[in-house]
Design an enzyme around this catalytic site. Structure first.
Site, PDB file in Angstrom:
ATOM      1  N   TYR A 109       0.817  -1.217   0.000  1.00 26.30           N
ATOM      2  CA  TYR A 109       0.000   0.000   0.000  1.00 26.30           C
ATOM      3  C   TYR A 109       0.851   1.268   0.000  1.00 26.30           C
ATOM      4  O   TYR A 109       0.352   2.362  -0.267  1.00 26.30           O
ATOM      5  CB  TYR A 109      -0.953   0.022   1.202  1.00 26.30           C
ATOM      6  CG  TYR A 109      -2.022  -1.055   1.167  1.00 26.30           C
ATOM      7  CD1 TYR A 109      -2.340  -1.726  -0.009  1.00 26.30           C
ATOM      8  CD2 TYR A 109      -2.710  -1.402   2.316  1.00 26.30           C
ATOM      9  CE1 TYR A 109      -3.313  -2.712  -0.033  1.00 26.30           C
ATOM     10  CE2 TYR A 109      -3.697  -2.386   2.304  1.00 26.30           C
ATOM     11  CZ  TYR A 109      -3.987  -3.037   1.124  1.00 26.30           C
ATOM     12  OH  TYR A 109      -4.954  -4.006   1.096  1.00 26.30           O
ATOM     13  N   LYS A 149       3.546 -15.211   1.769  1.00 25.28           N
ATOM     14  CA  LYS A 149       3.554 -16.057   0.568  1.00 25.28           C
ATOM     15  C   LYS A 149       5.019 -16.286   0.183  1.00 25.28           C
ATOM     16  O   LYS A 149       5.488 -15.858  -0.876  1.00 25.28           O
ATOM     17  CB  LYS A 149       2.775 -15.368  -0.570  1.00 25.28           C
ATOM     18  CG  LYS A 149       1.278 -15.370  -0.377  1.00 25.28           C
ATOM     19  CD  LYS A 149       0.630 -16.724  -0.614  1.00 25.28           C
ATOM     20  CE  LYS A 149       0.581 -17.076  -2.088  1.00 25.28           C
ATOM     21  NZ  LYS A 149       0.079 -18.464  -2.288  1.00 25.28           N
ATOM     22  N   ASP A 188      -2.747 -17.939   1.841  1.00 27.22           N
ATOM     23  CA  ASP A 188      -3.955 -18.526   1.242  1.00 27.22           C
ATOM     24  C   ASP A 188      -4.456 -19.697   2.076  1.00 27.22           C
ATOM     25  O   ASP A 188      -5.663 -19.878   2.263  1.00 27.22           O
ATOM     26  CB  ASP A 188      -3.723 -18.924  -0.225  1.00 27.22           C
ATOM     27  CG  ASP A 188      -2.458 -19.739  -0.440  1.00 27.22           C
ATOM     28  OD1 ASP A 188      -1.590 -19.743   0.458  1.00 27.22           O
ATOM     29  OD2 ASP A 188      -2.338 -20.374  -1.500  1.00 27.22           O
ATOM     30  N   ASP A 229     -10.516  -8.935   7.992  1.00 28.45           N
ATOM     31  CA  ASP A 229     -11.941  -8.799   7.646  1.00 28.45           C
ATOM     32  C   ASP A 229     -12.628 -10.165   7.654  1.00 28.45           C
ATOM     33  O   ASP A 229     -13.762 -10.299   8.119  1.00 28.45           O
ATOM     34  CB  ASP A 229     -12.094  -8.175   6.249  1.00 28.45           C
ATOM     35  CG  ASP A 229     -12.195  -6.655   6.328  1.00 28.45           C
ATOM     36  OD1 ASP A 229     -12.091  -6.111   7.441  1.00 28.45           O
ATOM     37  OD2 ASP A 229     -12.378  -6.022   5.272  1.00 28.45           O
TER      38      ASP A 229
END
Ligand code: NAD
Length: 382
Positions: free
Chosen positions: A158, A209, A242, A270
């Site tokens: 971000y 990851k 994941d 979330d």
């Protein structure tokens, strides 16, 4: 007070944090309604526990734009810098949707998080047994759930450079964002997660990851190094992000503390939040680094937004904001006992079947924002 602060001058971080000073920033929509309930609780603590919280309250977001033409004034930013804890309601709403980017209410939040250097975002996902039916998962999977997600908040994709959209050959365009982390950024958020785990069930799951991203490989190595150096007594497991997303749905109770980067943390927190049912119940904390006296800057806010659809109707659930203040008592104000008492009071109110509309179910009693806050105080009193 007129203060001119240059946000580029990080010298302002030399401004001393005042012990026990709390800044309330209600913001927009239901923000003022839920913050009013926290203010009542602070006033009650000051009066009945002889505490000396110094409370200040000011405008932020759309409300600040309407009065001052900016979503956060330098004066309010200065107050945030010298406060031991900032408690924010929510900002934004349709009224300000078409403002230019730099004037949007949300810019105030980003500025506070960035300039106060709040690098660790803590989001507990707790499934109250009284509200187990509000979850979309089976009761046996979520009942008693209590996990904490620690998300790195000021680095990663971000914020990484280069970024942008640029033209390439054949009239095509290319969107670019850069995922970048330094060892120091990983270590400091890892330390927050390990410290938290020591006060909980002593287990950290670090998610990245590393199978496809170099920054993920560095994340995994740095967390392992920190563990081996300073936190050998805490159980550490590494998990691909994941897989973590799947495990949160399959068996969320296997987790205690999850630590992860800004992007994966955004998504996983979330997802974890939704395991518990209602937005109106979810608190959060954003923490900065501790100075040599052990003080740190911090901001506490409910996960939900300004809910313009129910603003001003007394329908807002104040529990997420009250529990955010309980986190402030625990993490910033060194008042673990009062934090526990407040959490217990919320539990008891739910046991009594009192519900705001968002969590109402058969056999329970609908109450307003204010009555919910009063009921929490009544249990503190007992
Ligand atoms: P929202 O969280 O405000 O509302 C989503 C739904 O949940 C609505 O139906 C709302 O009525 C309900 N809800 C939310 N909080 C509730 C509470 N405490 N009690 C009862 N019901 C509650 O999300 P949104 O509708 O996507 O966004 C509305 C505005 O809030 C937008 O301007 C958005 O940018 C802003 N927003 C601000 C923040 C923040 O300040 N941190 C976070 C998210 C969204």
């Amino acid at each position: 007070m007129k203060i001119k602060l240059n946000p580029k001058d990080h010298g302002f971080l030399m401004i001393k944090v005042k012990k026990r000073k709390i800044l309330l920033l209600p913001g927009d929509g239901i923000g003022p309604e839920v913050i009013a309930e926290v203010r009542k609780i602070i006033d009650w603590l000051n009066k009945n526990r002889s505490l000396d919280f110094e409370i200040d309250e000011d405008l932020v977001g759309g409300a600040a734009y309407d009065k001052h033409g900016t979503p956060i004034t330098d004066e309010v930013f200065y107050k945030a810098l010298e406060s031991q804890a900032v408690v924010l309601g929510a900002v934004g709403g349709p009224k300000w949707d078409n403002l230019e980017f730099s004037k949007k209410p949300e810019r105030a939040l980003l500025k506070l998080r960035k300039e106060l250097k709040l690098f660790a975002n803590l989001r507990p996902a707790i499934c109250f047994k009284q509200l187990v039916d509000a979850s979309s998962l089976k009761p046996e999977i979520v009942s008693g759930l209590d996990i904490m997600i620690v998300r790195e908040l000021t680095g990663g994709i971000y914020f990484g450079e280069p970024r942008g959209i640029k033209p390439i050959n054949n009239g095509e365009r290319k969107g670019i964002n850069t995922h970048t982390y330094t060892s120091k950024e990983i270590e400091r958020v890892g330390r927050v997660a390990f410290d938290l785990a020591k006060k909980r069930d002593n287990k950290v799951t670090s998610c990245e990851k590393s199978n496809v991203m170099e920054a993920g490989q560095l994340w995994k190595e740095e967390i392992q190094t920190l563990h081996d150096k300073d936190f050998k007594d805490v159980q550490l497991e590494h998990m691909l992000a994941d897989n973590c997303a799947m495990q949160l749905l399959r068996n969320p109770k296997q987790f205690d503390v999850i630590v992860t980067d800004n992007l994966f943390g955004d998504i996983l927190s979330d997802e974890a939040a939704m395991l518990t049912g209602s937005l109106g119940l979810l608190p959060s904390a954003s923490l900065g680094a501790k100075d040599k006296n052990g003080n740190m800057r911090s901001m506490y806010e409910p996960v939900h937004g300004s809910a313009p659809d129910i603003a001003g109707k007394g329908l807002a659930n104040p529990i997420a904001t009250i529990l955010s203040f309980a986190m402030a008592l625990k993490y910033s104000l060194n008042m673990d006992n009062e934090a526990k008492e407040l959490e217990n009071a919320v539990q008891k109110v739910l046991n009594d079947g009192l519900r705001t509309k968002d969590i109402l179910s058969m056999g329970n009693k609908e109450v307003s924002t204010k009555v919910m806050g009063d009921a929490v105080i009544a249990y503190l009193q007992k």
